[in-house]
Design an enzyme around this catalytic site. Sequence first.
Site, PDB file in Angstrom:
ATOM      1  N   GLY A  14       0.813  -1.127   0.061  1.00 42.34           N
ATOM      2  CA  GLY A  14      -0.024   0.051  -0.158  1.00 42.34           C
ATOM      3  C   GLY A  14       0.724   1.362  -0.106  1.00 42.34           C
ATOM      4  O   GLY A  14       0.310   2.335   0.397  1.00 42.34           O
ATOM      5  N   SER A  15       2.095   1.156  -0.668  1.00 44.18           N
ATOM      6  CA  SER A  15       2.889   2.609  -0.516  1.00 44.18           C
ATOM      7  C   SER A  15       2.205   3.667  -1.686  1.00 44.18           C
ATOM      8  O   SER A  15       2.354   4.827  -1.425  1.00 44.18           O
ATOM      9  CB  SER A  15       4.223   2.296  -0.835  1.00 44.18           C
ATOM     10  N   ARG A  94      -5.494  -8.446  -8.694  1.00 37.65           N
ATOM     11  CA  ARG A  94      -6.139  -9.491  -9.414  1.00 37.65           C
ATOM     12  C   ARG A  94      -6.672  -8.623 -10.820  1.00 37.65           C
ATOM     13  O   ARG A  94      -6.762  -7.341 -10.671  1.00 37.65           O
ATOM     14  CB  ARG A  94      -7.702  -9.567  -8.880  1.00 37.65           C
ATOM     15  N   VAL A  96      -9.307  -7.072 -12.951  1.00 35.52           N
ATOM     16  CA  VAL A  96     -10.723  -6.736 -12.480  1.00 35.52           C
ATOM     17  C   VAL A  96     -11.933  -7.243 -13.625  1.00 35.52           C
ATOM     18  O   VAL A  96     -11.659  -7.317 -14.731  1.00 35.52           O
ATOM     19  CB  VAL A  96     -10.600  -5.094 -12.781  1.00 35.52           C
ATOM     20  N   HIS A 112       1.346   0.548 -13.167  1.00 34.05           N
ATOM     21  CA  HIS A 112       1.922  -0.603 -13.751  1.00 34.05           C
ATOM     22  C   HIS A 112       3.502   0.028 -13.499  1.00 34.05           C
ATOM     23  O   HIS A 112       3.894   0.986 -14.035  1.00 34.05           O
ATOM     24  CB  HIS A 112       1.516  -1.052 -15.000  1.00 34.05           C
TER      25      HIS A 112
HETATM   26  C1  GRF Z   1       3.468  -1.139  -7.449  1.00 32.67           C
HETATM   27  O1  GRF Z   1       4.750  -1.403  -8.102  1.00 32.67           O
HETATM   28  C2  GRF Z   1       2.441  -1.012  -8.486  1.00 32.67           C
HETATM   29  O2  GRF Z   1       2.961  -0.459  -9.680  1.00 32.67           O
HETATM   30  C3  GRF Z   1       1.890  -2.521  -8.893  1.00 32.67           C
HETATM   31  O3  GRF Z   1       2.070  -3.292  -7.515  1.00 32.67           O
HETATM   32  C4  GRF Z   1       2.971  -2.409  -6.721  1.00 32.67           C
HETATM   33  C5  GRF Z   1       2.067  -1.964  -5.531  1.00 32.67           C
HETATM   34  O4  GRF Z   1       2.911  -1.458  -4.434  1.00 32.67           O
HETATM   35  N1  GRF Z   1       0.700  -2.336  -9.482  1.00 32.67           N
HETATM   36  P1  GRF Z   1       2.381  -0.733  -3.095  1.00 32.67           P
HETATM   37  O5  GRF Z   1       1.329  -1.963  -2.653  1.00 32.67           O
HETATM   38  O6  GRF Z   1       1.375   0.429  -3.797  1.00 32.67           O
HETATM   39  O7  GRF Z   1       3.480  -0.199  -2.343  1.00 32.67           O
END
Ligand code: GRF
Length: 220
Positions: A14-15, A94, A96, A112
């Site tokens: 969740g960063s 997942r 969607v 992404h």
């Molecule tokens: C990120 O690298 C994002 O690009 C990808 O999944 C990762 C999620 O990281 N879709 P976080 O959970 O937001 O830290």
Amino acid sequence: MSLLNIGVLASGRGSNFQAMIDAVNSGVLSNVTLRVLMTDNPEAPAIDRAKKQGIEHLVMDPKNFSGRDEYFHQIAEEMRRRDIGLIVLAGYMRIVGRPLIQAFPNMIMNIHPALLPSFPGLHGQRDALEYGVKISGCTVHFVDEGMDTGPIIMQAAVEAKHDDTEDSLSARILRYEHMIYPEAIRLFSEGRLEVSGRKVLIRDIPPSGRSGLISPLIGA
Ligand code: GRF
């Protein structure tokens, strides 16, 4: 202006969700409310981030639904119930399903960690490194039924260095994820994104601005 209610879907760390929270707290995102976090993973660290910020969270575990369509239908219902105007995927692991996409057309975003359409899928950074690219980055796009195939909103380009590991490249890309995702949300919340076929037009870009590209490689 009324606030845009955002629903976040996340599965893990969740960063990116945190970057949105920070952008709201600092006033960078001024006309949105992070209304709810929904997660398919009851152990997701993203839940703690929601709790700290006083954001409602809901565990939507596919195991508890009769099938994939029912699962995404119920997510759509929960989003509607909260008057959500934008859904953001923040590390949601997942693809969607159609019931949610049809309920929120061009109202679901994803980030992404590669420059789409190259290297879609679960291992964008590793695939780019193995391919030997010199530039990689990240992409915010609207979500359609494919895997990382929807119209591109913003991209950031970052260098892939000769001694990069998957971890070091991922960390460099992540810093830019945290910049372009709140920015894309801000543009959406200001009504400045217009989808025309595959293209996303950004309205009212200042004369010196760039249309959806951020990159240290070109001094932006
Ligand atoms: C990120 O690298 C994002 O690009 C990808 O999944 C990762 C999620 O990281 N879709 P976080 O959970 O937001 O830290």
